[in-house]
Design a protein around this motif. Structure first.
Motif, PDB file in Angstrom:
ATOM      1  N   ASN A  30      55.772  -6.476  94.992  1.00 18.54           N
ATOM      2  CA  ASN A  30      57.088  -5.845  94.843  1.00 18.54           C
ATOM      3  C   ASN A  30      58.226  -6.792  95.199  1.00 18.54           C
ATOM      4  OD1 ASN A  30      56.094  -3.460  93.901  1.00 18.54           O
ATOM      5  ND2 ASN A  30      56.874  -2.185  95.557  1.00 18.54           N
ATOM      6  N   VAL A  31      57.954  -7.777  96.034  1.00 25.55           N
ATOM      7  CA  VAL A  31      59.015  -8.728  96.389  1.00 25.55           C
ATOM      8  C   VAL A  31      59.422  -9.567  95.179  1.00 25.55           C
ATOM      9  CG1 VAL A  31      58.230  -8.840  98.787  1.00 25.55           C
ATOM     10  CG2 VAL A  31      57.464 -10.572  97.153  1.00 25.55           C
ATOM     11  N   LEU A  32      58.552  -9.636  94.180  1.00 25.90           N
ATOM     12  CA  LEU A  32      58.865 -10.375  92.964  1.00 25.90           C
ATOM     13  C   LEU A  32      59.623  -9.517  91.952  1.00 25.90           C
ATOM     14  CD1 LEU A  32      55.342 -11.981  92.412  1.00 25.90           C
ATOM     15  CD2 LEU A  32      57.344 -13.118  93.387  1.00 25.90           C
ATOM     16  N   LEU A  33      59.506  -8.210  92.079  1.00 23.00           N
ATOM     17  CA  LEU A  33      60.006  -7.299  91.059  1.00 23.00           C
ATOM     18  C   LEU A  33      61.377  -6.725  91.382  1.00 23.00           C
ATOM     19  CD1 LEU A  33      56.678  -5.322  90.516  1.00 23.00           C
ATOM     20  CD2 LEU A  33      57.528  -7.242  89.166  1.00 23.00           C
ATOM     21  N   PHE A  34      61.701  -6.659  92.669  1.00 25.45           N
ATOM     22  CA  PHE A  34      62.965  -6.069  93.099  1.00 25.45           C
ATOM     23  C   PHE A  34      63.866  -7.141  93.701  1.00 25.45           C
ATOM     24  CE2 PHE A  34      60.004  -2.557  93.065  1.00 25.45           C
ATOM     25  CZ  PHE A  34      60.748  -1.477  92.641  1.00 25.45           C
TER      26      PHE A  34
ATOM     27  N   ALA B  70      55.031   0.682  78.102  1.00 26.81           N
ATOM     28  CA  ALA B  70      55.039   1.109  79.509  1.00 26.81           C
ATOM     29  C   ALA B  70      55.072   2.633  79.602  1.00 26.81           C
ATOM     30  CB  ALA B  70      56.240   0.507  80.227  1.00 26.81           C
ATOM     31  N   TYR B  71      54.240   3.175  80.472  1.00 28.89           N
ATOM     32  CA  TYR B  71      54.214   4.617  80.743  1.00 28.89           C
ATOM     33  C   TYR B  71      54.622   4.857  82.193  1.00 28.89           C
ATOM     34  CZ  TYR B  71      51.705   5.506  76.362  1.00 28.89           C
ATOM     35  OH  TYR B  71      51.357   5.604  75.036  1.00 28.89           O
TER      36      TYR B  71
ATOM     37  N   VAL C  49      54.024 -15.398  86.377  1.00 32.17           N
ATOM     38  CA  VAL C  49      53.808 -14.371  85.354  1.00 32.17           C
ATOM     39  C   VAL C  49      55.024 -13.461  85.261  1.00 32.17           C
ATOM     40  CG1 VAL C  49      52.351 -12.420  84.650  1.00 32.17           C
ATOM     41  CG2 VAL C  49      51.310 -14.434  85.729  1.00 32.17           C
ATOM     42  N   VAL C  50      55.517 -13.040  86.422  1.00 30.97           N
ATOM     43  CA  VAL C  50      56.695 -12.171  86.463  1.00 30.97           C
ATOM     44  C   VAL C  50      57.899 -12.874  85.853  1.00 30.97           C
ATOM     45  CG1 VAL C  50      58.338 -11.050  88.023  1.00 30.97           C
ATOM     46  CG2 VAL C  50      55.885 -10.830  88.435  1.00 30.97           C
ATOM     47  N   LYS C  51      58.050 -14.145  86.163  1.00 32.92           N
ATOM     48  CA  LYS C  51      59.187 -14.911  85.635  1.00 32.92           C
ATOM     49  C   LYS C  51      59.076 -15.104  84.124  1.00 32.92           C
ATOM     50  CE  LYS C  51      61.733 -19.245  86.225  1.00 32.92           C
ATOM     51  NZ  LYS C  51      61.815 -20.531  86.985  1.00 32.92           N
ATOM     52  N   ALA C  52      57.896 -15.498  83.661  1.00 32.52           N
ATOM     53  CA  ALA C  52      57.721 -15.771  82.228  1.00 32.52           C
ATOM     54  C   ALA C  52      57.888 -14.515  81.384  1.00 32.52           C
ATOM     55  CB  ALA C  52      56.348 -16.396  81.988  1.00 32.52           C
ATOM     56  N   ALA C  53      57.399 -13.381  81.917  1.00 29.77           N
ATOM     57  CA  ALA C  53      57.491 -12.123  81.164  1.00 29.77           C
ATOM     58  C   ALA C  53      58.795 -11.385  81.433  1.00 29.77           C
ATOM     59  CB  ALA C  53      56.302 -11.235  81.517  1.00 29.77           C
ATOM     60  N   ASN C  54      59.615 -11.943  82.327  1.00 27.88           N
ATOM     61  CA  ASN C  54      60.911 -11.333  82.675  1.00 27.88           C
ATOM     62  C   ASN C  54      60.745  -9.890  83.149  1.00 27.88           C
ATOM     63  OD1 ASN C  54      63.715 -11.371  83.004  1.00 27.88           O
ATOM     64  ND2 ASN C  54      64.078 -10.567  80.942  1.00 27.88           N
ATOM     65  N   ILE C  55      59.799  -9.697  84.075  1.00 27.21           N
ATOM     66  CA  ILE C  55      59.538  -8.363  84.609  1.00 27.21           C
ATOM     67  C   ILE C  55      60.467  -8.117  85.793  1.00 27.21           C
ATOM     68  CG2 ILE C  55      57.801  -6.815  85.559  1.00 27.21           C
ATOM     69  CD1 ILE C  55      55.662  -8.618  84.308  1.00 27.21           C
ATOM     70  N   SER C  56      61.169  -7.007  85.766  1.00 28.20           N
ATOM     71  CA  SER C  56      62.107  -6.702  86.846  1.00 28.20           C
ATOM     72  C   SER C  56      62.214  -5.196  87.022  1.00 28.20           C
ATOM     73  CB  SER C  56      63.486  -7.295  86.547  1.00 28.20           C
ATOM     74  OG  SER C  56      64.412  -6.963  87.561  1.00 28.20           O
ATOM     75  N   LEU C  57      62.346  -4.767  88.280  1.00 27.53           N
ATOM     76  CA  LEU C  57      62.533  -3.358  88.601  1.00 27.53           C
ATOM     77  C   LEU C  57      63.703  -3.224  89.564  1.00 27.53           C
ATOM     78  CD1 LEU C  57      58.835  -2.249  89.223  1.00 27.53           C
ATOM     79  CD2 LEU C  57      60.259  -1.618  87.283  1.00 27.53           C
ATOM     80  N   GLY C  58      64.687  -2.443  89.225  1.00 37.49           N
ATOM     81  CA  GLY C  58      65.796  -2.199  90.137  1.00 37.49           C
ATOM     82  C   GLY C  58      66.657  -3.420  90.352  1.00 37.49           C
ATOM     83  N   ASN C  59      67.595  -3.270  91.290  1.00 36.51           N
ATOM     84  CA  ASN C  59      68.532  -4.343  91.614  1.00 36.51           C
ATOM     85  C   ASN C  59      68.187  -5.006  92.941  1.00 36.51           C
ATOM     86  OD1 ASN C  59      70.143  -3.863  89.296  1.00 36.51           O
ATOM     87  ND2 ASN C  59      71.017  -2.063  90.302  1.00 36.51           N
TER      88      ASN C  59
ATOM     89  N   THR D 217      55.944  -0.494  84.264  1.00 37.08           N
ATOM     90  CA  THR D 217      56.468  -1.857  84.344  1.00 37.08           C
ATOM     91  C   THR D 217      56.289  -2.413  85.753  1.00 37.08           C
ATOM     92  OG1 THR D 217      58.115  -1.367  82.644  1.00 37.08           O
ATOM     93  CG2 THR D 217      58.537  -3.274  84.059  1.00 37.08           C
ATOM     94  N   GLY D 218      55.725  -3.600  85.830  1.00 36.23           N
ATOM     95  CA  GLY D 218      55.530  -4.246  87.124  1.00 36.23           C
ATOM     96  C   GLY D 218      54.261  -3.854  87.846  1.00 36.23           C
ATOM     97  N   GLY D 219      53.530  -2.888  87.292  1.00 36.81           N
ATOM     98  CA  GLY D 219      52.252  -2.507  87.893  1.00 36.81           C
ATOM     99  C   GLY D 219      51.191  -3.558  87.623  1.00 36.81           C
ATOM    100  N   MET D 220      50.066  -3.432  88.305  1.00 37.64           N
ATOM    101  CA  MET D 220      49.024  -4.437  88.142  1.00 37.64           C
ATOM    102  C   MET D 220      48.478  -4.472  86.723  1.00 37.64           C
ATOM    103  SD  MET D 220      47.553  -6.945  89.503  1.00 37.64           S
ATOM    104  CE  MET D 220      48.199  -6.749  91.159  1.00 37.64           C
ATOM    105  N   GLY D 221      48.404  -3.324  86.051  1.00 35.96           N
ATOM    106  CA  GLY D 221      47.950  -3.316  84.668  1.00 35.96           C
ATOM    107  C   GLY D 221      48.883  -4.090  83.763  1.00 35.96           C
TER     108      GLY D 221
END
Length: 325
Positions: free
Chosen positions: A101-105, A184-185, A315-325, A161-165
């Motif tokens: 989560n530290v990568l996503l938020f 994403a579901y 992976v998070v950076k390349a796929a541009n995965i982000s949650l919240g601000n 989005t951002g889950g392990m799957g």
């Protein structure tokens, strides 16, 4: 009066007024709450309740589970992290809320890297890649060949989005040199319903989600994401076995506490968890949830959290995965 008398009197008064450090007091002195940052009924919740019962027996105290779902696990993590570090509030979580989560938020209510104390790692949670059983795809290689021949046709569903799957599917795309269409579901139930119905073609999620449908024959497992095969699916090869070198993706379940948790409480809890995990009862109970019992020191858990963040950051950076601000 003698000096020893006054010393003893001082300790007694400090204890009465709550001034003695936690490690000098009897623990637990009241109910211990194990916070789970997810709703009741899932694998993490079940593990927490099994562990709570074992700790109750070991320490002859009251251990209860409190579910605090929401915000991708951040609400429960914050509740545990902000509690007094006296051993009466603990956290049992998967790797997402305490690591990735530290990568996503951009902003979290607490920093799990600095505001939590590692205690024990309990279980590894494998992921599996499944397809609707009506599709003519029986292996990962066949899936990749089909995707190459029909670019953009296959839809990859995941539980959020951002889950392990989601991250496991993005890692597969990166490693295999592909670009998948991700859908994403909001949770595992809706994506499971849609892949069973054929609305989406492929899905990646934690193994417990899909096992009943694999056993029913409505879904087909084509790959396991861990470094070795699952005992429950001995004929399903790993992703790496199917030609994707170095691929591995899994989650884990761990016990944590607030920062500055006294060392003696950490040692007691780690020893109790480790002793429980060595029992056949614990191993079988975890196997029912498609989990593999693992154990280790608090230092090993700290390193696992660090390694998890390091692994998924690109992976998070390349796929541009982000949650919240």
């Amino acid at each position: 009066m003698s000096r020893p008398f006054y010393a003893a009197l001082g300790v007694a008064l400090m204890t009465i007024f709550g001034l003695v450090p936690a490690q000098a007091s009897e623990w637990p002195s009241r109910t211990v709450t194990i916070v789970v940052p997810f709703a009741a009924g899932g694998s993490t919740d079940i593990v927490a309740r099994l562990l709570a019962e074992q700790l109750r027996i070991t320490f002859k105290g009251s251990f209860v589970v409190e579910n605090r779902p929401g915000a991708t696990g951040n609400i429960g993590v914050a509740a545990a992290a902000k509690a007094e570090p006296d051993g009466h509030t603990l956290l049992l979580s998967t790797s997402g809320p305490i690591a990735t989560n530290v990568l996503l938020f951009k902003k979290l209510p607490v920093n799990p890297l600095t505001d939590l104390t590692p205690i024990a790692i309990l279980a590894e949670v494998p992921l599996i890649i499944v397809v609707n059983a009506k599709l003519p795809i029986r292996s990962l290689r066949e899936l990749l060949d089909y995707d190459k021949a029909h670019p953009g046709k296959l839809n990859f569903g995941h539980a959020g989005t951002g889950g392990m799957g989601h991250m496991a599917s993005e890692l597969l795309a990166m490693t295999a040199g592909r670009k998948f269409t991700n859908v994403a579901y909001q949770g595992s139930t809706p994506v499971t319903n849609d892949i069973v119905a054929g609305v989406v073609d492929v899905a990646v999620d934690l193994a417990p989600t899909y096992m009943p449908f694999i056993q029913q024959g409505t879904l087909r497992a084509i790959a396991v994401t861990t470094s070795r095969r699952m005992p429950e699916l001995p004929d399903v090869p790993t992703v790496e076995e199917q030609g994707i070198a170095g691929y591995e993706a899994s989650s884990f379940i761990a016990l944590m506490g607030p920062a500055n948790l006294p060392d003696d409480i950490v040692r007691k809890l780690n020893a109790a968890a480790d002793a429980w995990l060595q029992t056949e009862g614990a191993k079988k109970a975890l196997e029912v949830q498609t989990l593999r019992a693992v154990s280790g020191t608090p230092a090993m858990l700290k390193e696992r959290v660090r390694a998890e963040i390091e692994k998924w950051a690109p992976v998070v950076k390349a796929a541009n995965i982000s949650l919240g601000n």
